[in-house]
Scaffold this motif. Structure first.
Motif, PDB file in Angstrom:
ATOM      1  N   ARG A   1       0.838  -1.217   0.000  1.00 25.48           N
ATOM      2  CA  ARG A   1       0.000   0.000   0.000  1.00 25.48           C
ATOM      3  C   ARG A   1       0.864   1.255   0.000  1.00 25.48           C
ATOM      4  NH1 ARG A   1      -3.994  -2.200   4.075  1.00 25.48           N
ATOM      5  NH2 ARG A   1      -2.861  -0.951   5.568  1.00 25.48           N
ATOM      6  N   ILE A   2       1.953   1.220   0.743  1.00 23.65           N
ATOM      7  CA  ILE A   2       2.853   2.379   0.797  1.00 23.65           C
ATOM      8  C   ILE A   2       3.505   2.596  -0.565  1.00 23.65           C
ATOM      9  CG2 ILE A   2       4.996   3.270   1.810  1.00 23.65           C
ATOM     10  CD1 ILE A   2       4.142   1.763   4.419  1.00 23.65           C
ATOM     11  N   GLU A   3       3.990   1.532  -1.177  1.00 22.71           N
ATOM     12  CA  GLU A   3       4.625   1.639  -2.505  1.00 22.71           C
ATOM     13  C   GLU A   3       3.632   2.172  -3.539  1.00 22.71           C
ATOM     14  OE1 GLU A   3       7.778   1.267  -3.408  1.00 22.71           O
ATOM     15  OE2 GLU A   3       8.325   0.849  -1.327  1.00 22.71           O
ATOM     16  N   THR A   4       2.411   1.655  -3.515  1.00 26.14           N
ATOM     17  CA  THR A   4       1.377   2.110  -4.449  1.00 26.14           C
ATOM     18  C   THR A   4       1.056   3.579  -4.228  1.00 26.14           C
ATOM     19  OG1 THR A   4       0.438  -0.111  -4.553  1.00 26.14           O
ATOM     20  CG2 THR A   4      -0.990   1.699  -5.243  1.00 26.14           C
ATOM     21  N   ALA A   5       0.888   3.943  -2.952  1.00 24.32           N
ATOM     22  CA  ALA A   5       0.578   5.343  -2.629  1.00 24.32           C
ATOM     23  C   ALA A   5       1.706   6.267  -3.075  1.00 24.32           C
ATOM     24  CB  ALA A   5       0.320   5.484  -1.127  1.00 24.32           C
ATOM     25  N   LEU A   6       2.951   5.830  -2.904  1.00 23.96           N
ATOM     26  CA  LEU A   6       4.100   6.651  -3.318  1.00 23.96           C
ATOM     27  C   LEU A   6       4.109   6.840  -4.831  1.00 23.96           C
ATOM     28  CD1 LEU A   6       6.665   8.205  -2.684  1.00 23.96           C
ATOM     29  CD2 LEU A   6       7.897   6.028  -2.659  1.00 23.96           C
ATOM     30  N   ARG A   7       3.891   5.761  -5.570  1.00 24.53           N
ATOM     31  CA  ARG A   7       3.849   5.881  -7.042  1.00 24.53           C
ATOM     32  C   ARG A   7       2.742   6.841  -7.476  1.00 24.53           C
ATOM     33  NH1 ARG A   7       4.886   0.412  -6.893  1.00 24.53           N
ATOM     34  NH2 ARG A   7       2.695  -0.109  -7.168  1.00 24.53           N
ATOM     35  N   GLU A   8       1.565   6.708  -6.853  1.00 22.76           N
ATOM     36  CA  GLU A   8       0.449   7.587  -7.203  1.00 22.76           C
ATOM     37  C   GLU A   8       0.764   9.046  -6.886  1.00 22.76           C
ATOM     38  OE1 GLU A   8      -2.858   6.006  -5.036  1.00 22.76           O
ATOM     39  OE2 GLU A   8      -3.092   4.293  -6.394  1.00 22.76           O
ATOM     40  N   ALA A   9       1.340   9.292  -5.718  1.00 23.89           N
ATOM     41  CA  ALA A   9       1.683  10.661  -5.325  1.00 23.89           C
ATOM     42  C   ALA A   9       2.705  11.264  -6.282  1.00 23.89           C
ATOM     43  CB  ALA A   9       2.207  10.683  -3.893  1.00 23.89           C
ATOM     44  N   GLU A  10       3.681  10.462  -6.694  1.00 18.37           N
ATOM     45  CA  GLU A  10       4.691  10.947  -7.640  1.00 18.37           C
ATOM     46  C   GLU A  10       4.063  11.235  -9.003  1.00 18.37           C
ATOM     47  OE1 GLU A  10       8.692   8.794  -5.844  1.00 18.37           O
ATOM     48  OE2 GLU A  10       7.503   7.744  -7.360  1.00 18.37           O
ATOM     49  N   GLN A  11       3.162  10.369  -9.456  1.00 19.96           N
ATOM     50  CA  GLN A  11       2.495  10.588 -10.740  1.00 19.96           C
ATOM     51  C   GLN A  11       1.612  11.831 -10.713  1.00 19.96           C
ATOM     52  OE1 GLN A  11       0.474   6.896 -11.445  1.00 19.96           O
ATOM     53  NE2 GLN A  11       2.288   5.891 -12.284  1.00 19.96           N
ATOM     54  N   GLU A  12       0.978  12.078  -9.555  1.00 22.43           N
ATOM     55  CA  GLU A  12       0.111  13.250  -9.416  1.00 22.43           C
ATOM     56  C   GLU A  12       0.903  14.507  -9.089  1.00 22.43           C
ATOM     57  OE1 GLU A  12      -2.605  12.051  -6.371  1.00 22.43           O
ATOM     58  OE2 GLU A  12      -3.442  10.430  -7.589  1.00 22.43           O
ATOM     59  N   ASP A  13       2.223  14.361  -8.918  1.00 26.39           N
ATOM     60  CA  ASP A  13       3.110  15.467  -8.573  1.00 26.39           C
ATOM     61  C   ASP A  13       2.673  16.148  -7.266  1.00 26.39           C
ATOM     62  OD1 ASP A  13       5.471  16.796  -9.118  1.00 26.39           O
ATOM     63  OD2 ASP A  13       4.406  18.497 -10.049  1.00 26.39           O
ATOM     64  N   ASP A  14       2.221  15.331  -6.300  1.00 22.76           N
ATOM     65  CA  ASP A  14       1.821  15.805  -4.973  1.00 22.76           C
ATOM     66  C   ASP A  14       3.054  15.775  -4.077  1.00 22.76           C
ATOM     67  OD1 ASP A  14       0.807  16.210  -2.424  1.00 22.76           O
ATOM     68  OD2 ASP A  14      -1.008  15.018  -2.793  1.00 22.76           O
ATOM     69  N   LYS A  15       3.748  16.906  -4.011  1.00 21.43           N
ATOM     70  CA  LYS A  15       5.035  16.968  -3.326  1.00 21.43           C
ATOM     71  C   LYS A  15       4.934  16.697  -1.826  1.00 21.43           C
ATOM     72  CE  LYS A  15       7.159  20.147  -6.641  1.00 21.43           C
ATOM     73  NZ  LYS A  15       7.056  19.174  -7.668  1.00 21.43           N
ATOM     74  N   ASP A  16       3.901  17.229  -1.171  1.00 16.78           N
ATOM     75  CA  ASP A  16       3.764  17.018   0.275  1.00 16.78           C
ATOM     76  C   ASP A  16       3.506  15.549   0.595  1.00 16.78           C
ATOM     77  OD1 ASP A  16       4.180  19.697   0.812  1.00 16.78           O
ATOM     78  OD2 ASP A  16       2.038  20.187   0.798  1.00 16.78           O
ATOM     79  N   ARG A  17       2.593  14.940  -0.119  1.00 17.57           N
ATOM     80  CA  ARG A  17       2.278  13.525   0.100  1.00 17.57           C
ATOM     81  C   ARG A  17       3.483  12.648  -0.233  1.00 17.57           C
ATOM     82  NH1 ARG A  17      -1.939  11.001  -3.449  1.00 17.57           N
ATOM     83  NH2 ARG A  17      -1.621   8.829  -2.968  1.00 17.57           N
TER      84      ARG A  17
END
Length: 157
Positions: A7-23
């Protein structure tokens, strides 16, 4: 790989794709804390690394730190910093397994007490051990200790 790690790896990939710097920053800090604990465990000879239960403990600790920081920033009128820490806590909340509600928590304590035949405060450790095995990732064990104490110290009817 454990479910929480995934879940952490998936969330990190999603945050990077969405360019959500804080997340992304929060998730990278989480990964770093997990890797640090993994390294420590492996240096002790445990080649499996840490379990999901330990990862949950790390997440709860990080969440607690962020909420404390938010409170301190609120007291100092630093609203933006406080909100940033609260947002980090929300990111962590999204990774943790659903916690038992207070009524579910009480019910679990009652069931374990009945099941093992606990009769008094001397059985506290046994009750908590069983709860840890069954609900390790879904219980706040600070609250559990008080619930078990209260349940075991009540006079029997």
């Amino acid at each position: 790989m454990g479910a929480i790690r995934e879940r952490i790896e998936t969330a990190l990939r999603e945050a990077e794709q969405e360019d959500d710097k804080d997340r992304t920053a929060v998730l990278r800090l989480i990964n770093a804390a997990i890797l640090d604990k993994d390294f420590t465990e492996r240096s002790r000879g445990n080649q499996e690394g840490i379990t999901d239960s330990v990862i949950c403990d790390i997440l709860r600790q990080m969440r607690h730190q962020r909420l404390n920081s938010a409170k301190r920033h609120d007291e100092n009128w630093q609203v933006e910093l406080a909100e940033r820490h609260r947002q980090g806590a929300r990111v962590i909340d999204g990774l943790l397994p659903r916690q038992l509600t207070q009524s579910e928590h009480r019910q679990a304590v009652s069931e374990v007490i009945s099941e093992i035949g606990a009769t008094g405060i001397r059985d506290r450790g046994r009750v908590i051990r069983v709860l840890r095995v069954r609900f390790s990732e879904r219980l706040d064990f600070d609250a559990t200790g008080k619930l078990v104490d209260d349940a075991l110290s009540l006079p029997s009817k």
